[in-house]
Motif scaffolding. Structure first.
Motif, PDB file in Angstrom:
ATOM      1  N   LYS A  38       0.833  -1.214   0.000  1.00  0.00           N
ATOM      2  CA  LYS A  38       0.000   0.000   0.000  1.00  0.00           C
ATOM      3  C   LYS A  38       0.870   1.267   0.000  1.00  0.00           C
TER       4      LYS A  38
ATOM      5  N   VAL B  13      -1.158   6.588   6.066  1.00  0.00           N
ATOM      6  CA  VAL B  13      -2.353   5.994   5.439  1.00  0.00           C
ATOM      7  C   VAL B  13      -3.506   6.992   5.506  1.00  0.00           C
TER       8      VAL B  13
ATOM      9  N   ASP C  34      -6.551   6.981   6.497  1.00  0.00           N
ATOM     10  CA  ASP C  34      -7.776   6.553   5.837  1.00  0.00           C
ATOM     11  C   ASP C  34      -8.368   5.368   6.607  1.00  0.00           C
TER      12      ASP C  34
ATOM     13  N   THR D 204     -11.288   4.225   6.502  1.00  0.00           N
ATOM     14  CA  THR D 204     -12.130   3.378   5.657  1.00  0.00           C
ATOM     15  C   THR D 204     -11.273   2.299   5.003  1.00  0.00           C
ATOM     16  N   TRP D 205     -10.083   2.681   4.520  1.00  0.00           N
ATOM     17  CA  TRP D 205      -9.203   1.681   3.913  1.00  0.00           C
ATOM     18  C   TRP D 205      -8.808   0.623   4.971  1.00  0.00           C
TER      19      TRP D 205
ATOM     20  N   GLU E 205     -12.102  -1.448   5.736  1.00  0.00           N
ATOM     21  CA  GLU E 205     -12.787  -2.168   4.655  1.00  0.00           C
ATOM     22  C   GLU E 205     -11.852  -2.916   3.719  1.00  0.00           C
ATOM     23  N   SER E 206     -10.582  -2.591   3.772  1.00  0.00           N
ATOM     24  CA  SER E 206      -9.663  -3.278   2.862  1.00  0.00           C
ATOM     25  C   SER E 206      -8.556  -4.005   3.640  1.00  0.00           C
TER      26      SER E 206
END
Ligand code: NDP
Length: 327
Positions: A169, A208, A210, A212-213, A216-217
């Motif tokens: 990432k 990062v 984030d 949500t990342w 959810e990921s």
């Protein structure tokens, strides 16, 4: 110096096959330590384990001082210094959780008793076979003379997977990532935590930036990586699981690098609100053959919810094996 006795259960399985050659080559305990292997299998797999032992002979590993193959747990653990409990009963179609726990109780209870009866005083146990945390608890509870802290379960594969995902990432190398932590159970509820992770002196969570990342990921990708590998490879991960088992014991015995930590499922001492006694994953450092939980980390709301959920699952598993009379 006498060789270190390393016992591997489920030695004829996939993980066993990926593990044994690396142990014998020195990857587990370093290039100066002789090892003697004891391979435990169920009677119908002893012949296959003997075949693996023949191949180990044929490698002429200078550090391998002997190999014994047996279906007798007492013999396998007699004098053991390191035990890698890989063989377990996988969940098969239609099997209830209680049946799975019971089948594994039938494996890990006698193994705990055999470790109690005959292992060396410095025995260190790593459980790989699933449900690993609870299998470790069962074995530990049947080894009352062995310090409880010597029973651990593997979350190092989750740890390594999380580092690998984060490195791709962020476009950095895995060596740039330090202080990642896996909390809780080696299951889909595990929590890979990057809030204390350092990437070349900067906070991974800040880079990062984030949630949500993360939610959810990253977290589901790490937690479901085993299933993704089965889907791609047509068989469960074996070499990466064996590699993680080697990393776990290597770091426990030889130490974690300065400024970094690793993840191990260990009996909780109550740190971070994890109920005492359950075998849960924590960030740990290792030195002089002992591990200690990294203390003083601030746990934010995002992490707290997820740690609590995974720990709740472990408490449930503990209560279930207790209700079945397995501990
Ligand atoms: P594997 O060698 O692939 O897996 C062994 C165990 O490791 C399973 O419980 C598996 O759980 C677990 N595991 C943990 N992490 C991982 C991971 N990341 N990827 C894959 N597995 C993981 O199984 P095999 O069926 O090839 O071999 C098992 C061997 O164990 C057999 O030879 C059998 O005879 C033996 N056995 C020995 C016993 C003993 O010595 N007393 C008792 C029971 C079995 P999961 O199934 O959830 O993937």
């Amino acid at each position: 110096m006498a060789p270190v006795n390393v016992t591997v259960t489920g030695a004829a399985g996939q993980i066993g096959y990926a593990l044994l050659f690396r142990i014998a080559s020195g990857a587990l305990l370093g290039p100066d330590t002789q090892v003697s292997l004891r391979l435990l299998e169920i009677p119908q797999a002893v012949k296959a384990a003997e075949g693996t032992a023949m191949e180990l002979d044929d490698c002429a590993f200078p550090l391998l001082s002997g190999i014994e193959v047996t279906d007798d747990a007492k013999k396998a653990f007699d004098g053991a210094n390191v035990a890698l409990l890989v063989g377990a009963r996988p969940r098969t179609k239609g099997m209830e959780r209680g049946d799975l726990l019971e089948a594994n109780g039938g494996i890990f209870k006698p193994q705990g008793e055999a470790i109690n009866a005959g292992a060396a005083s410095d025995i260190r146990v790593l459980v790989v076979g699933n449900p690993a945390n609870t299998n470790a608890l069962i074995a530990q509870q049947h080894a009352p003379d062995v310090p409880a802290a010597r029973f651990t379960a593997m979350t190092r594969l989750d740890h390594n997977r999380a580092i690998s995902q984060l490195s791709s990432k962020l476009g950095v190398s895995v060596g740039d990532i330090k202080r990642l932590a896996i909390w809780g159970n080696h299951s889909a509820t595990q929590y890979p935590d990057v809030f204390h992770t350092d990437v070349n002196g900067k906070s991974a969570a800040d880079i990062v930036n984030d949630e949500t990342w993360l939610a959810e990921s990253f977290i589901p990708t790490v937690a479901k990586r085993g299933a993704a590998i089965i889907e791609a490879r047509g068989a469960s991960s074996a070499a990466s699981a064996a590699n993680a088992a080697i990393d776990h014991i290597h770091d426990w015995v030889l130490g974690t690098p300065a400024g970094d930590w690793t993840s191990m499922a260990i009996p909780s001492d109550g740190s971070y609100g994890v109920p005492e006694g359950i075998i849960s994953s924590f960030p740990v450092t290792c030195q002089g053959g002992e591990y200690s939980i990294v203390q003083g980390l601030e746990i934010n709301e995002f992490s707290r919810t997820r740690i609590d959920a995974s720990v709740a699952e472990l408490v449930e598993e503990r209560d279930a094996v207790r209700a079945l009379g397995l501990i």
